[in-house]
Write a protein that holds these residues in place. Structure first.
Motif, PDB file in Angstrom:
ATOM      1  N   TYR A 204       0.791  -1.238   0.000  1.00 23.44           N
ATOM      2  CA  TYR A 204       0.000   0.000   0.000  1.00 23.44           C
ATOM      3  C   TYR A 204       0.816   1.275   0.000  1.00 23.44           C
ATOM      4  O   TYR A 204       0.254   2.366  -0.034  1.00 23.44           O
ATOM      5  CB  TYR A 204      -0.999   0.006   1.163  1.00 23.44           C
ATOM      6  CG  TYR A 204      -0.402   0.144   2.542  1.00 23.44           C
ATOM      7  CD1 TYR A 204       0.020  -0.968   3.266  1.00 23.44           C
ATOM      8  CD2 TYR A 204      -0.255   1.388   3.123  1.00 23.44           C
ATOM      9  CE1 TYR A 204       0.568  -0.842   4.519  1.00 23.44           C
ATOM     10  CE2 TYR A 204       0.292   1.525   4.402  1.00 23.44           C
ATOM     11  CZ  TYR A 204       0.698   0.404   5.086  1.00 23.44           C
ATOM     12  OH  TYR A 204       1.247   0.520   6.328  1.00 23.44           O
ATOM     13  N   GLY A 205       2.141   1.164   0.004  1.00 22.66           N
ATOM     14  CA  GLY A 205       2.881   2.405  -0.080  1.00 22.66           C
ATOM     15  C   GLY A 205       4.358   2.244   0.186  1.00 22.66           C
ATOM     16  O   GLY A 205       4.868   1.115   0.360  1.00 22.66           O
ATOM     17  N   TYR A 206       5.045   3.363   0.170  1.00 26.22           N
ATOM     18  CA  TYR A 206       6.487   3.422   0.377  1.00 26.22           C
ATOM     19  C   TYR A 206       6.802   4.594   1.293  1.00 26.22           C
ATOM     20  O   TYR A 206       6.173   5.656   1.203  1.00 26.22           O
ATOM     21  CB  TYR A 206       7.217   3.596  -0.956  1.00 26.22           C
ATOM     22  CG  TYR A 206       7.058   2.398  -1.860  1.00 26.22           C
ATOM     23  CD1 TYR A 206       7.989   1.362  -1.852  1.00 26.22           C
ATOM     24  CD2 TYR A 206       5.946   2.284  -2.704  1.00 26.22           C
ATOM     25  CE1 TYR A 206       7.826   0.247  -2.666  1.00 26.22           C
ATOM     26  CE2 TYR A 206       5.778   1.166  -3.514  1.00 26.22           C
ATOM     27  CZ  TYR A 206       6.716   0.158  -3.487  1.00 26.22           C
ATOM     28  OH  TYR A 206       6.544  -0.947  -4.273  1.00 26.22           O
ATOM     29  N   ASP A 207       7.797   4.424   2.147  1.00 21.74           N
ATOM     30  CA  ASP A 207       8.278   5.505   3.007  1.00 21.74           C
ATOM     31  C   ASP A 207       9.747   5.771   2.715  1.00 21.74           C
ATOM     32  O   ASP A 207      10.476   4.875   2.286  1.00 21.74           O
ATOM     33  CB  ASP A 207       8.117   5.121   4.488  1.00 21.74           C
ATOM     34  CG  ASP A 207       6.734   5.492   5.013  1.00 21.74           C
ATOM     35  OD1 ASP A 207       6.026   6.253   4.334  1.00 21.74           O
ATOM     36  OD2 ASP A 207       6.374   4.995   6.091  1.00 21.74           O
TER      37      ASP A 207
ATOM     38  N   LEU B 108       5.840  -0.883   2.233  1.00 24.88           N
ATOM     39  CA  LEU B 108       4.888  -1.236   3.282  1.00 24.88           C
ATOM     40  C   LEU B 108       3.878  -2.262   2.772  1.00 24.88           C
ATOM     41  O   LEU B 108       3.211  -2.042   1.757  1.00 24.88           O
ATOM     42  CB  LEU B 108       4.150   0.023   3.748  1.00 24.88           C
ATOM     43  CG  LEU B 108       5.065   1.150   4.237  1.00 24.88           C
ATOM     44  CD1 LEU B 108       4.255   2.392   4.534  1.00 24.88           C
ATOM     45  CD2 LEU B 108       5.866   0.702   5.454  1.00 24.88           C
TER      46      LEU B 108
ATOM     47  N   SER C  91      -4.526  -6.165  -3.495  1.00 23.68           N
ATOM     48  CA  SER C  91      -3.119  -6.530  -3.443  1.00 23.68           C
ATOM     49  C   SER C  91      -2.397  -6.053  -4.681  1.00 23.68           C
ATOM     50  O   SER C  91      -2.918  -6.100  -5.780  1.00 23.68           O
ATOM     51  CB  SER C  91      -2.955  -8.033  -3.285  1.00 23.68           C
ATOM     52  OG  SER C  91      -3.363  -8.708  -4.414  1.00 23.68           O
ATOM     53  N   ASN C  92      -1.192  -5.554  -4.449  1.00 25.78           N
ATOM     54  CA  ASN C  92      -0.257  -5.221  -5.510  1.00 25.78           C
ATOM     55  C   ASN C  92      -0.496  -3.908  -6.217  1.00 25.78           C
ATOM     56  O   ASN C  92       0.192  -3.608  -7.170  1.00 25.78           O
ATOM     57  CB  ASN C  92      -0.238  -6.322  -6.563  1.00 25.78           C
ATOM     58  CG  ASN C  92       1.067  -6.334  -7.293  1.00 25.78           C
ATOM     59  OD1 ASN C  92       2.104  -6.195  -6.671  1.00 25.78           O
ATOM     60  ND2 ASN C  92       1.020  -6.446  -8.586  1.00 25.78           N
ATOM     61  N   ILE C  93      -1.465  -3.085  -5.787  1.00 28.99           N
ATOM     62  CA  ILE C  93      -1.560  -1.819  -6.512  1.00 28.99           C
ATOM     63  C   ILE C  93      -0.375  -0.922  -6.221  1.00 28.99           C
ATOM     64  O   ILE C  93      -0.121   0.027  -6.938  1.00 28.99           O
ATOM     65  CB  ILE C  93      -2.897  -1.062  -6.294  1.00 28.99           C
ATOM     66  CG1 ILE C  93      -3.008  -0.468  -4.890  1.00 28.99           C
ATOM     67  CG2 ILE C  93      -4.087  -1.929  -6.649  1.00 28.99           C
ATOM     68  CD1 ILE C  93      -4.185   0.484  -4.754  1.00 28.99           C
ATOM     69  N   GLY C  94       0.377  -1.278  -5.192  1.00 32.60           N
ATOM     70  CA  GLY C  94       1.582  -0.500  -4.907  1.00 32.60           C
ATOM     71  C   GLY C  94       2.729  -0.781  -5.868  1.00 32.60           C
ATOM     72  O   GLY C  94       3.692  -0.027  -5.919  1.00 32.60           O
ATOM     73  N   HIS C  95       2.659  -1.826  -6.621  1.00 35.20           N
ATOM     74  CA  HIS C  95       3.731  -2.091  -7.608  1.00 35.20           C
ATOM     75  C   HIS C  95       3.516  -1.235  -8.840  1.00 35.20           C
ATOM     76  O   HIS C  95       2.388  -1.017  -9.242  1.00 35.20           O
ATOM     77  CB  HIS C  95       3.695  -3.557  -8.029  1.00 35.20           C
ATOM     78  CG  HIS C  95       4.350  -4.466  -7.052  1.00 35.20           C
ATOM     79  ND1 HIS C  95       4.536  -5.783  -7.287  1.00 35.20           N
ATOM     80  CD2 HIS C  95       4.825  -4.224  -5.813  1.00 35.20           C
ATOM     81  CE1 HIS C  95       5.112  -6.330  -6.232  1.00 35.20           C
ATOM     82  NE2 HIS C  95       5.291  -5.410  -5.331  1.00 35.20           N
TER      83      HIS C  95
ATOM     84  N   GLY D  12       1.243   0.709  -9.354  1.00 39.18           N
ATOM     85  CA  GLY D  12       1.476   1.880  -8.516  1.00 39.18           C
ATOM     86  C   GLY D  12       2.652   2.707  -9.007  1.00 39.18           C
ATOM     87  O   GLY D  12       2.601   3.943  -9.032  1.00 39.18           O
TER      88      GLY D  12
ATOM     89  N   LEU E  15       4.502   7.894   0.429  1.00 39.95           N
ATOM     90  CA  LEU E  15       3.855   7.556  -0.850  1.00 39.95           C
ATOM     91  C   LEU E  15       2.781   6.511  -0.573  1.00 39.95           C
ATOM     92  O   LEU E  15       3.074   5.433  -0.057  1.00 39.95           O
ATOM     93  CB  LEU E  15       4.922   7.022  -1.809  1.00 39.95           C
ATOM     94  CG  LEU E  15       4.493   6.415  -3.124  1.00 39.95           C
ATOM     95  CD1 LEU E  15       3.639   7.373  -3.949  1.00 39.95           C
ATOM     96  CD2 LEU E  15       5.737   6.001  -3.927  1.00 39.95           C
ATOM     97  N   ARG E  16       1.524   6.855  -0.880  1.00 39.26           N
ATOM     98  CA  ARG E  16       0.434   5.925  -0.588  1.00 39.26           C
ATOM     99  C   ARG E  16      -0.463   5.738  -1.815  1.00 39.26           C
ATOM    100  O   ARG E  16      -0.826   6.713  -2.481  1.00 39.26           O
ATOM    101  CB  ARG E  16      -0.449   6.477   0.551  1.00 39.26           C
ATOM    102  CG  ARG E  16       0.246   6.543   1.901  1.00 39.26           C
ATOM    103  CD  ARG E  16       0.631   5.176   2.462  1.00 39.26           C
ATOM    104  NE  ARG E  16       1.314   5.290   3.739  1.00 39.26           N
ATOM    105  CZ  ARG E  16       2.651   5.468   3.873  1.00 39.26           C
ATOM    106  NH1 ARG E  16       3.429   5.560   2.819  1.00 39.26           N
ATOM    107  NH2 ARG E  16       3.183   5.544   5.075  1.00 39.26           N
ATOM    108  N   PHE E  17      -0.805   4.479  -2.069  1.00 32.90           N
ATOM    109  CA  PHE E  17      -1.724   4.126  -3.152  1.00 32.90           C
ATOM    110  C   PHE E  17      -3.093   3.928  -2.531  1.00 32.90           C
ATOM    111  O   PHE E  17      -3.324   2.948  -1.831  1.00 32.90           O
ATOM    112  CB  PHE E  17      -1.208   2.896  -3.884  1.00 32.90           C
ATOM    113  CG  PHE E  17       0.169   3.128  -4.438  1.00 32.90           C
ATOM    114  CD1 PHE E  17       0.342   3.933  -5.549  1.00 32.90           C
ATOM    115  CD2 PHE E  17       1.303   2.602  -3.821  1.00 32.90           C
ATOM    116  CE1 PHE E  17       1.617   4.204  -6.050  1.00 32.90           C
ATOM    117  CE2 PHE E  17       2.575   2.863  -4.312  1.00 32.90           C
ATOM    118  CZ  PHE E  17       2.731   3.657  -5.429  1.00 32.90           C
TER     119      PHE E  17
END
Lengths: 165, 165, 165, 165, 165, 165
Positions: free
Chosen positions: A82-85, A139, A161-165, B60, B87-89
């Motif tokens: 769901y995301g990146y920090d 994350l 699932s995986n929309i963060g990719h 994403g 960064l959030r999806f």
């Protein structure tokens, strides 16, 4: 390949490393074309010669996208990205540099939903000299161990699932 | 277009908005090709029909890269993009959705180097229904106001500016 | 991922199946662009309407290339891909069809070099209705079981492995 | 260009040769992107340096697809391409190599349908040093000579012609 | 295919027509990526709905480039393409329209170099309804008839031929 | 960015210049793929060595398309691009050359529709040595000054604006 990995199966400090990939002029031209970012840092070799870095540099979003793609080898239906920090561009990547990604399970936390936990994967992108050029934390919301994962995996996880990719 | 904007010229809460862009099946296929991420969430329309989301969803990293590219209209030689936070999806982007980006100057902070400050731009990606589908904070190291920017702009800034794009 | 699999480890009649991938208009346009084959069967929707198949069809070389790529998940440094036999295009693939590949170890044979054997993998490309649209046999020269594969893997194998992909 | 050539008009041992085309880094990156095959043999210049071949090599499916595309200059509505035999990758193709294709009418055979015959074209891909790097046999089902081809060309042929490309 | 055609062999009012090609969403996305023109006329389906044309339209430079490419079937080493006159975009081309090109030898003129003449080809791009969507005049400098073209074809012609494509 | 500029606001002899862009091998391969023009002038490095120009040259339509795209920074809803005159390819562009575009308001003329005028922009494409490699005149139909442009801008203009890009 689909492979179910529950929250409890992620081991803190486990690491894995991808194979390598050379970043080419083609990658940069295609990324400019995909994003519309034709800034001279990436596209004007003559202007770059007048700058201290001396040559074209890859877009940060290219390195991030390729790095995330390089880690996408196993589809875990129990995990939802769901995301990146703390995404940081540490050193420039030049045409001809070869990158690989080191992934470390950096943190595991409870989540307000009792059936889930949060896994934080640390991604480090290394060049051919072993220098870290990019880093971030990925994350994942991951379902906890269940008696019979096959039956209990809910569609809600699949849905996102995986929309963060 | 080059345009010098010093740290002191960034106004907190200022906002601007980009034009729109429709995310197409082509964008997804090209992004899979650039990153190597051929996960069925993005590439297998039949499998997606069996999931709650019902159709292919954009990567994403595609939405992030396109959104960052959409904001890349003015080259500020005084600013150096060094990373992204949070960064959030938030919602999936489907084929045919049209996105635009709203940029807000969300924070301004001192930096240990006295000649610089840190500007945080908040990026919100909205779809054609006005829903926020992605958000992040873009971190810029920006030179402070100087009497004569043309003469004092150091090569060090030029060297690294924009690798975050 | 690198994984050494010796000739003796290949089991006759073993099968595996890939995940699926939807063949898009984008794939056809990109393949025309890569190969220079702009024949109206693939590129002229109006002309196709006047033919019995009624719509554009994917290039055979596109389906073959994608199918082979879909099977390329594990790098076996002991195997050298040197060709294909009996490649047949059995049914047309239309825009929007979803294909997957079934791989069967169809044959194992001695080779004149005593350290090697020939493995024949049968590739069958199936569409979303389970119909076989393409088939071929993939020929692999594979090193036989060795006491200590890590030490004996010769550079000669590395040199040529995978040019068939 | 459409040009009707009946089975009886194909002359055994006739040869033709295409113009040349240089295989570029771009072709390899695009082919990886189309097929999903990012094996280090094609994409990791550093790893390739540790192998005997010393540099990145083109995918076999790339050379095959480009070679077939290079021969696709005339659309023969009387011929139906249905497959390939004995496809062999004989020598690696490196970035910067220039290939051309020599086509020979290698065989003509009766077919169980009396109105048709089978033509086998031998394709040889040569590099700039005249070395054969790839070879295969292209199988064509071709309608026999007819008094008035324009009127008798059946839609069945049109339906399937060229899916082998 | 190389085919020498001297100035005197071009016949005024001769016409030829290309096969057709459907303009796809992919073509537009790729052309935006190649040129950096992401104007909403081509890329924002929602904004286009608010305009009278109601849908995305192909870039003029896309139609021009594809049309010129569609005519590039024979390489004439005696002709040098040096420009275009009166390029006009007459009607919009929408996604899914199929275009073909009609070429007419529209004019022949002397040139100050006595060995050459100027041939003007009129290109008309027609859509699937037979409407002219684009037109231009292609200017060719062509060597006059010579006793033995093979021997007299100068390298100067080779040097510059076809840069107009 | 949208910016309304009326006919009366265009100043004769005003000039502006774009940033630069390096033309790469990738651009040429992608342009061949988009247009289907695989002539050896652009694609066969070995054949080019036998010609006076000695190396591959960019397609004229590539340079034209990129140059027009480089000028597409501001969307003027009052202007309708309808064609180009005197497009000339003056010098070849090689792989690695960096181009920029100089735009001059070269002419302003009345139009039979009293609310409009015709603006002619001269585009000159310069390489890194300051040599003009291409030139053309871009024709714009532009609405005249109006009291309240926001309200009077007709949909007819919107309908057709920018199809020349």
């Amino acid at each position: 390949m689909f492979q179910s990995i529950a929250f409890d199966e992620y081991q803190l400090n486990d690491t894995r490393e991808t194979i390598g990939r050379t970043i080419t002029e083609t990658d940069i031209v295609l990324h400019a074309g995909q994003t519309g970012d034709f800034f001279p840092h990436h596209m004007d070799a003559e202007w770059c010669k007048t700058q201290d870095f001396g040559q074209r540099i890859a877009h940060g979003t290219l390195i991030f996208s390729v790095a995330v793609g390089m880690t996408a080898t196993v589809i875990n239906p129990l995990a939802f990205s769901y995301g990146y920090d703390r995404l940081r561009f540490i050193k420039p990547v030049f045409i001809g540099d070869t990158i690989r990604v080191k992934i470390t399970i950096a943190d595991k936390k409870d989540h307000k939903k009792p059936d889930f936990g949060v896994v934080s994967e640390r991604l480090e992108v290394l060049n051919q000299r072993g220098e870290t050029v990019m880093a971030c934390e990925h994350l994942l919301l991951v379902r906890r161990q269940v008696e019979n994962i096959q039956h209990r995996t809910s569609d809600i996880q699949h849905q996102t699932s995986n929309i963060g990719h």
